[in-house]
Enzyme design. Sequence first.
Site, PDB file in Angstrom:
ATOM      1  N   PRO A   2      19.708   7.191  20.416  1.00  0.00           N
ATOM      2  CA  PRO A   2      20.873   7.539  21.146  1.00  0.00           C
ATOM      3  C   PRO A   2      21.268   8.564  22.464  1.00  0.00           C
ATOM      4  O   PRO A   2      20.327   9.557  22.592  1.00  0.00           O
ATOM      5  CB  PRO A   2      21.839   7.913  19.899  1.00  0.00           C
ATOM      6  CG  PRO A   2      20.752   8.171  18.621  1.00  0.00           C
ATOM      7  CD  PRO A   2      20.229   7.897  19.200  1.00  0.00           C
ATOM      8  N   GLU A   3      21.821   7.784  23.643  1.00  0.00           N
ATOM      9  CA  GLU A   3      21.675   8.281  25.012  1.00  0.00           C
ATOM     10  C   GLU A   3      23.258   9.203  25.006  1.00  0.00           C
ATOM     11  O   GLU A   3      23.802   9.070  23.987  1.00  0.00           O
ATOM     12  CB  GLU A   3      21.463   7.255  26.025  1.00  0.00           C
ATOM     13  CG  GLU A   3      20.137   6.762  25.711  1.00  0.00           C
ATOM     14  CD  GLU A   3      19.889   5.564  26.652  1.00  0.00           C
ATOM     15  OE1 GLU A   3      20.211   5.721  27.805  1.00  0.00           O
ATOM     16  OE2 GLU A   3      18.886   4.647  26.723  1.00  0.00           O
ATOM     17  N   LYS A  58      21.757  14.037  25.297  1.00  0.00           N
ATOM     18  CA  LYS A  58      22.214  13.347  23.782  1.00  0.00           C
ATOM     19  C   LYS A  58      22.228  14.384  22.845  1.00  0.00           C
ATOM     20  O   LYS A  58      21.706  13.763  21.914  1.00  0.00           O
ATOM     21  CB  LYS A  58      20.551  12.872  23.995  1.00  0.00           C
ATOM     22  CG  LYS A  58      19.640  12.021  24.966  1.00  0.00           C
ATOM     23  CD  LYS A  58      18.888  11.388  24.815  1.00  0.00           C
ATOM     24  CE  LYS A  58      18.338  10.484  26.130  1.00  0.00           C
ATOM     25  NZ  LYS A  58      16.726  10.311  26.005  1.00  0.00           N
ATOM     26  N   ARG A 259       6.643   3.591  29.230  1.00  0.00           N
ATOM     27  CA  ARG A 259       8.445   3.046  27.835  1.00  0.00           C
ATOM     28  C   ARG A 259       8.021   1.654  28.829  1.00  0.00           C
ATOM     29  O   ARG A 259       7.845   1.781  29.837  1.00  0.00           O
ATOM     30  CB  ARG A 259       9.306   3.937  28.623  1.00  0.00           C
ATOM     31  CG  ARG A 259       9.268   5.122  28.501  1.00  0.00           C
ATOM     32  CD  ARG A 259       9.514   5.670  27.168  1.00  0.00           C
ATOM     33  NE  ARG A 259       9.644   7.600  27.455  1.00  0.00           N
ATOM     34  CZ  ARG A 259      11.158   8.194  27.287  1.00  0.00           C
ATOM     35  NH1 ARG A 259      12.117   7.407  27.600  1.00  0.00           N
ATOM     36  NH2 ARG A 259      10.942   9.506  26.963  1.00  0.00           N
TER      37      ARG A 259
END
Length: 269
Positions: A2-3, A58, A259
Amino acid sequence: MPELPEMENYRRMLNQKVAGQTITEVQINREKSINVNPVLFSSTVVNQKIVTVNRRGKHLLFHLDNGQVLLLHLMLGGWMYLGTEEDKPNRTIQVRLSFGHHHLYFIGLRLGYLHLYSEQDVQKELSPLGPEPLDPPFTAQAFLKLLGDRRGKIKSKLLDQEFIAGIGNCYSDEICYHAEIKTKRSIEDIKENERNQLYLSMKHVLLDALKHGGYMENPFFKGDDLTGGYNNLCLVYDREGEPCKRCGGTIVKEMISSRKTFFCPNCQK
């Protein structure tokens, strides 16, 4: 993970659903998800009212009426569900806060946590975080000054929570795509007009994602038809091999600083 849009979506719904309610019971199934002795955690939290829920980057901050704060970071795989024992997801629950017959379930907290702090200590914990990208004081001028003469890849810098708080893997890709800038571009090679566009793209993407409930698909409560609405609106993230909706090129995936990174090699300069 979640951002900012996902956590801001949670914050808004939590303030609608549980702010002003009293925590009647705490269930801790995974002690590593909290930072104090379970008995102390429960005795400090039970019978306390949630005054309000705030967000920083966050993180979510559940402010209790005894002055204590529950600091939540969902990390990779974490999510929440608000409901009853009858409609709860068939998932492992790490922590549960009860409000009578309704419960707030914290799911997937293998890396995430729900920590208990005083107001002073939680501010220390969050002090390294950078500015909030959607706050009014964070203007284009402030962004240009912050970017300054920094070096390195633009994606890596957008992921740096001490640079700007709240942007992660998904939205860094979407922002760079909207700005037509390759995620692996070096900051020093990005011209001022492109930097201005990057700022505008950051605002646009984050606000659009928030409007549509973010990209995480798990509903927050039974009948929740907002959460996850942005998942099908992502233009590059997790779209490897699909045609670019802007130029018709093919979206590719590469690794940048360990990433997964998605971009269009044709129209991102």
